[in-house]
Design a protein around this motif. Structure first.
Motif, mmCIF file in Angstrom:
data_model
loop_
_atom_site.group_PDB
_atom_site.id
_atom_site.type_symbol
_atom_site.label_atom_id
_atom_site.label_comp_id
_atom_site.label_asym_id
_atom_site.label_seq_id
_atom_site.Cartn_x
_atom_site.Cartn_y
_atom_site.Cartn_z
ATOM 1 N N GLN A 349 -6.760 -2.217 4.499
ATOM 2 C CA GLN A 349 -6.004 -1.389 5.423
ATOM 3 C C GLN A 349 -4.854 -2.159 6.073
ATOM 4 O O GLN A 349 -3.752 -1.635 6.249
ATOM 5 C CB GLN A 349 -6.940 -0.829 6.510
ATOM 6 N N ARG A 352 -2.125 -2.455 3.600
ATOM 7 C CA ARG A 352 -1.399 -1.184 3.488
ATOM 8 C C ARG A 352 -0.367 -1.064 4.603
ATOM 9 O O ARG A 352 0.789 -0.657 4.360
ATOM 10 C CB ARG A 352 -2.378 -0.021 3.536
ATOM 11 N N GLU A 366 -2.314 5.545 -1.673
ATOM 12 C CA GLU A 366 -3.571 4.804 -1.722
ATOM 13 C C GLU A 366 -3.780 4.168 -3.091
ATOM 14 O O GLU A 366 -4.331 3.073 -3.200
ATOM 15 C CB GLU A 366 -4.728 5.752 -1.402
ATOM 16 N N ASP A 370 -4.466 0.209 -3.793
ATOM 17 C CA ASP A 370 -5.640 -0.244 -4.542
ATOM 18 C C ASP A 370 -5.230 -1.106 -5.732
ATOM 19 O O ASP A 370 -5.838 -2.146 -5.996
ATOM 20 C CB ASP A 370 -6.455 0.958 -5.021
#
Length: 401
Positions: A349, A352, A366, A370
């Motif tokens: 997170q 990100r 997402e 990943d």
């Protein structure tokens, strides 16, 4: 600053904006692909127009106009250069050459880090393709990776061509010495022609560094091409074996099928309770032919049906995700660089959020997070730290450490 203010304060002409690839907001919105600046170092009478790597600037005797100041990478570069100038370690060098060296140093260092970022990505996908040697599921992912590497190669080669062009022009190298040129004009003199050797030495060092980076990119592209050709040959051999097997089975089936069909038709005339029916024989034959037709239709429907469409759709999504992830490696470079400098150990997170900060104008999905996170999380512990990233990635210019 408005364009009018820029032209007035930087003492440049409107046509000089094309050298710096200055575009309007409408043009930027219409562009569908990532911005790529053409490398250029153009000396004017009292300024130098500079577009190299991700840095665009107008360099004067006592000022620098730095563009794209809203971007985190440019802000980081500006802070580093400001700190270096405040340190006073110029060693008597002209300020414009010191700034030029900082730009060259930062760009070469950024290219080196980006190359180190490509290495685990290339290794990961080559291993995946090797594990599925008789399947084309991994081959399609090499296409966006090759496109991204080729785009990077173009940027590096443009930078090499820019420096090479300057190295072949002694007068332009002399014009880069803004301070000495100004002092010579004030005294009514000319700068010594041999002073171009000082600039030539500076440019030559970084031209060789860029040549090495270009060679490594070519090697990575060669690895991808070799793997792609090897997989193509393996799949071709595998398909040939399948074709030969199908031919043999088809011949055997035709041989035995002719006899069994005739025997089957005559066999139906044995005592089975339908001997007295005048239409039973025709119905049995039509039913057998109809059943075979249904089997053939079902097999064709399976080959071109929803299962194949789902696989194709999934592959297209993978290609799109990989293309988006590789379209702006500068943002990944900035995120990894920030992590290493601060000695952080970031989770998914946090990584990100760092990517979203480095890409303020683009959505980070997402799937992209990943993909990138899994590539660099070598320890598979859910965190990225300095042990997961290649050692050369955190190398900084010696004068900025």
């Amino acid at each position: 600053m408005t364009t009018t203010q820029l032209l007035k304060q930087a003492s440049i002409l409107p046509r000089d904006l094309f050298t710096l690839n200055i575009t309007s907001r409408q043009e930027r919105r219409m562009k569908m692909r990532p911005e790529r600046y053409v490398s250029a170092i153009v000396p004017k009478e009292s300024v130098v127009l500079l577009s190299f790597g991700s840095i665009r600037a107008v360099v004067g005797l006592d000022h620098v106009f730095l563009f794209d100041a809203h971007k985190p990478m440019v802000q980081s570069f500006a802070r580093e250069v400001a700190a270096f100038f405040r340190s006073g370690n110029l060693h008597g060098e002209p300020p414009e050459l010191v700034f030029l060296e900082q730009v060259l140093n930062s760009t070469v260092d950024s290219f080196n880090r980006r190359l180190r970022l490509y290495e685990p990505i290339v290794d990961s996908f080559l291993d995946k393709v090797s594990n599925e040697i008789y399947s084309d599921t991994g081959v399609h992912q090499l296409v966006p990776l090759k496109d991204s590497l080729q785009s990077f190669e173009i940027q590096v080669k443009q930078s090499i061509d820019c420096l090479t062009g300057l190295l072949n022009q002694d007068d332009e190298m002399l014009d880069l010495l803004l301070t000495e040129q100004e002092e010579a004009r004030f005294q009514g003199l000319t700068v010594e022609h041999t002073r171009h050797e000082h600039v030539e030495l500076l440019l030559g060092v970084y031209a060789r560094e860029l040549d090495n980076i270009s060679a490594e990119i070519s090697y990575a592209l060669g690895r991808l091409q070799s793997k792609q050709e090897f997989v193509a040959l393996s799949l071709a051999g595998y398909r040939n074996r399948m074709i030969r097997m199908n031919v043999h089975i088809g011949i055997a089936g035709l041989t035995f099928g002719f006899g069994t069909t005739v025997a089957g038709f005559f066999g139906m005339n044995l005592m089975n309770g339908l001997e007295t029916s005048p239409i039973a024989f025709d119905y049995v034959i039509l039913s057998a032919l109809g059943g075979g037709g249904l089997i053939a239709v079902g097999a064709l429907n399976y080959l071109s049906g929803s299962a194949m469409q789902k696989r194709a759709s999934k592959r297209l999504e993978e290609i799109e995700t990989l293309t988006n992830a590789l379209s702006d490696l500068g943002a990944i470079d900035y995120s990894i660089k920030t992590t290493l400098r601060q000695g952080l150990s970031v989770d998914r997170q946090t990584f990100r959020k760092m990517l979203e900060k480095a890409r303020p104008n683009r959505e980070v999905t997402e799937a992209e997070v990943d993909l990138i996170f899994n590539v660099f999380d070598r320890a598979e512990d859910g965190h990225i730290d300095e042990h997961d990233v290649p050692s050369n990635t955190n190398s900084l210019p010696s004068n900025l450490n």
